[in-house]
Scaffold this motif. Sequence first.
Motif, PDB file in Angstrom:
ATOM      1  N   LEU A   1      -0.033   3.390  -3.281  1.00 47.21           N
ATOM      2  CA  LEU A   1      -0.163   4.802  -2.742  1.00 47.21           C
ATOM      3  C   LEU A   1      -1.323   4.852  -1.725  1.00 47.21           C
ATOM      4  O   LEU A   1      -1.840   6.079  -1.847  1.00 47.21           O
ATOM      5  CB  LEU A   1       0.169   5.565  -3.844  1.00 47.21           C
TER       6      LEU A   1
ATOM      7  N   GLN B   1       0.855  -1.049  -0.052  1.00 47.28           N
ATOM      8  CA  GLN B   1      -0.083  -0.152  -0.082  1.00 47.28           C
ATOM      9  C   GLN B   1       0.923   1.269   0.008  1.00 47.28           C
ATOM     10  O   GLN B   1       0.531   2.324  -0.500  1.00 47.28           O
ATOM     11  CB  GLN B   1      -0.963  -0.046   1.082  1.00 47.28           C
ATOM     12  N   ILE B   2       2.110   1.021   0.714  1.00 46.71           N
ATOM     13  CA  ILE B   2       2.828   2.697   0.552  1.00 46.71           C
ATOM     14  C   ILE B   2       3.714   2.512  -0.825  1.00 46.71           C
ATOM     15  O   ILE B   2       3.500   3.777  -1.254  1.00 46.71           O
ATOM     16  CB  ILE B   2       4.011   2.368   1.711  1.00 46.71           C
ATOM     17  N   LEU B   3       4.327   1.295  -0.985  1.00 44.79           N
ATOM     18  CA  LEU B   3       5.104   1.501  -2.310  1.00 44.79           C
ATOM     19  C   LEU B   3       4.223   1.407  -3.677  1.00 44.79           C
ATOM     20  O   LEU B   3       4.870   2.003  -4.536  1.00 44.79           O
ATOM     21  CB  LEU B   3       6.285   0.397  -2.329  1.00 44.79           C
ATOM     22  N   VAL B   4       3.401   0.707  -3.794  1.00 45.57           N
ATOM     23  CA  VAL B   4       3.062   0.140  -5.146  1.00 45.57           C
ATOM     24  C   VAL B   4       1.609   0.908  -5.375  1.00 45.57           C
ATOM     25  O   VAL B   4       1.430   2.048  -6.372  1.00 45.57           O
ATOM     26  CB  VAL B   4       2.715  -1.305  -5.424  1.00 45.57           C
TER      27      VAL B   4
ATOM     28  N   LEU C   1      10.249   2.808  -6.745  1.00 46.83           N
ATOM     29  CA  LEU C   1       8.961   2.515  -6.713  1.00 46.83           C
ATOM     30  C   LEU C   1       8.147   3.827  -6.500  1.00 46.83           C
ATOM     31  O   LEU C   1       8.478   4.956  -5.915  1.00 46.83           O
ATOM     32  CB  LEU C   1       8.566   1.637  -5.690  1.00 46.83           C
ATOM     33  N   GLN C   2       6.791   3.788  -6.989  1.00 45.21           N
ATOM     34  CA  GLN C   2       5.958   5.038  -6.987  1.00 45.21           C
ATOM     35  C   GLN C   2       6.005   5.664  -5.616  1.00 45.21           C
ATOM     36  O   GLN C   2       6.097   6.889  -5.320  1.00 45.21           O
ATOM     37  CB  GLN C   2       4.784   4.512  -7.214  1.00 45.21           C
ATOM     38  N   GLY C   3       5.797   4.805  -4.641  1.00 48.56           N
ATOM     39  CA  GLY C   3       5.888   5.363  -3.153  1.00 48.56           C
ATOM     40  C   GLY C   3       7.076   6.067  -2.687  1.00 48.56           C
ATOM     41  O   GLY C   3       6.988   7.141  -1.864  1.00 48.56           O
ATOM     42  N   LYS C   4       8.074   5.480  -3.175  1.00 53.24           N
ATOM     43  CA  LYS C   4       9.326   6.224  -2.900  1.00 53.24           C
ATOM     44  C   LYS C   4       9.429   7.593  -3.528  1.00 53.24           C
ATOM     45  O   LYS C   4      10.013   8.748  -3.011  1.00 53.24           O
ATOM     46  CB  LYS C   4      10.396   4.963  -3.247  1.00 53.24           C
TER      47      LYS C   4
ATOM     48  N   LYS D   1       7.059   9.569  -4.557  1.00 53.62           N
ATOM     49  CA  LYS D   1       6.192  10.502  -3.961  1.00 53.62           C
ATOM     50  C   LYS D   1       6.751  10.862  -2.541  1.00 53.62           C
ATOM     51  O   LYS D   1       6.845  12.135  -2.241  1.00 53.62           O
ATOM     52  CB  LYS D   1       4.883   9.664  -3.738  1.00 53.62           C
TER      53      LYS D   1
ATOM     54  N   TRP E   1      -1.661   5.288   1.329  1.00 51.13           N
ATOM     55  CA  TRP E   1      -0.897   5.578   2.548  1.00 51.13           C
ATOM     56  C   TRP E   1      -1.724   5.353   3.834  1.00 51.13           C
ATOM     57  O   TRP E   1      -1.515   5.083   4.699  1.00 51.13           O
ATOM     58  CB  TRP E   1      -0.178   6.716   2.290  1.00 51.13           C
TER      59      TRP E   1
END
Lengths: 283, 369
Positions: free
Chosen positions: A245, A240-243, B91-94, B96, A247
């Motif tokens: 989003l 949920q955090i990395l892919v 990765l997207q989250g990183k 962001k 958060w």
Amino acid sequence: MNGSPLARIGSGWLLVLPFLALVVALFLGPIVDILRLSVTDPEPGLGNYAALMTSDSLARILWTTLRVCAITTLFSVAFGYSIAYAMVHGVRRDRNWMLSLVLVSFWISVLVRTFSWLMLLGRKGLVNEALAGIGIISQPIEFMRNELGVLIGMVHYMIPYAVLPLLASMQTIDTRLVSASRSLGATGSQTFWRVYLPLTRPGLVAASLLVFILSLGFYVTPAILGGGKVLMVAEYISVQILVTLRWGTAAMLAALMLFGVLGLLFVMSRFMKLSTIFGGARA
Amino acid sequence: MNDKGFMRETLAEGAVAFKEGRMDRRTFLILCGMAGVATQAVLTGDAEAAANEIVMWNWGGQAEQCHGEAIGAPFKAETGMDLKFDTSGPLQGKIKEMVDSGKVTADVCDADLFDAVALGASGHLEAIDYGVVSKDRTIDRYALEYGTSIILYGYAFVYDTKAFGDNPPTGWADFFDTKKFPGKRSLYKWANGSLEAALIADGVAKDALYPLDMDRSLAKIKSIKDDSIYWGSASEAHSMVVNGEVAMCMVWQNRGRGIEKDTDGRYKLVMNEAIAMPGAYIVPKGNPAGREAVMKFIATAQSVPAQLTLLSCLGMTPSNPEAFAQIPADLQPYAITSAQNIDKIVYNDPVWWGEKGGDAVNAFLDAIS
């Protein structure tokens, strides 16, 4: 004793004050941030928490996590108990090499252990090939890439964490109590169930708590040995955090885990002094 | 935090003042320390020297050497700027997180084009300057506002020739047919590619895939769930095949050659109906080297020699049409846009994935777990 509050705090506290401040800033700060995120992302309110009630998939992930952790705790503590028992009651030389074995497995990285299990118990692993070779099985046994695989990997990882507090607890037991019980006519098993086991209760609780709490955060083992089919909270949070989003969802689950663990400690503290448990855990 | 820009300006001013003798050395060094800039970089020129490099955020491993050779070397020759790496995987989250924190340390990310759609819309990326980067040097639909496709990779599959040698599987329908082709399968765990493959297997036409019919796709995925395991990284897929855990395995096509080699040809790659994924270069908002420099870098990566080196070094297929005809014969079977494969492939839609990807991944995880 004079009344000034500073003096009452004591100079020792002043020495650790900078470090306490550091811990507060570096540890509590981010945690507060996470809690804030869980009620502000994607929109202010308790929507993330409400999803717990409405989303089947979240409920299933939490259930999988609790189930796997509970079974892991049960087996780790049971095996750990037998090992600690054998260590305490064996001769000193045996105890030393048993302790070394426990510690060596304690120190091996989780990744190495995980891949070792694949080699040993995988479809084309040593065990399956051997059993097929001598004709006991025609189809490989599915040890790995399922929940059984996750449990095997996690129990193996957790046994040392169960052994150490139990060992410390058993070493403090006065063995004369056992003799006294026998001399009063109790059988061996009566002595164990009614005298020995109750005496090791703080160690059992400590071991179970330690194993259960550590299991909750497991990531690598379920991800690899589960073959993608055993989704636990830690991995889900990371996705949920990395892919994806999400958060807010991740923060909500993290907060849930945090308060779950704190709640568990609180309940335990109603039954026994936590300090004896963690004092006992000093192996 | 806008402090970074402010700090850089202060530092540039400070460097000038220091050189002219208006500021003493100690004060200047303290300034550098506060700004977190390597003093050496500052002292050799001015503060701008600290930014005289492009930092590429990629996935490490071989990529570091290959990106350096394919793009870094010609870029250095052209502009004098160095190429440095952060290999922790963008990765997207990183991305962001990095942009939100205001401490942007990467100039260009080796990411997916759907990342450009998702993060561009949320304001985390610099737009691509198509005055510098060429729209003609990538596949038509893959030059988007916030990212441009530099390479293609794809979802194909390998099969065990020992099990299916006489009657080999030829496409996704066979991959999902566990009656005709019994044995374990392995699919990609984060939904991408797996969803498309399932729909193609279920009979959806290659050009009518999007928007993806999630229910239909997940039903097909679930139909072989008992025979499936799932991988999360290329190396995991590789080891599942090499250790003989699966009879068929969805793989990133650039891994196909390595798998055929490591299994002495026992497993064979099937490129028919491979799903082409646009790998894209995207630029985090407020990148340290500035937009102009990084656009030149992206343009360099589009050049035919760079594209061909990325192919031979990493197995990543060129997306620049000028390079298609120059793909060497021995790599053609493994390349997505080679003459023998280009008509058999399916194109991923980054816009759908950028917009719906999050929901799709969660629905997929729910279906397989």
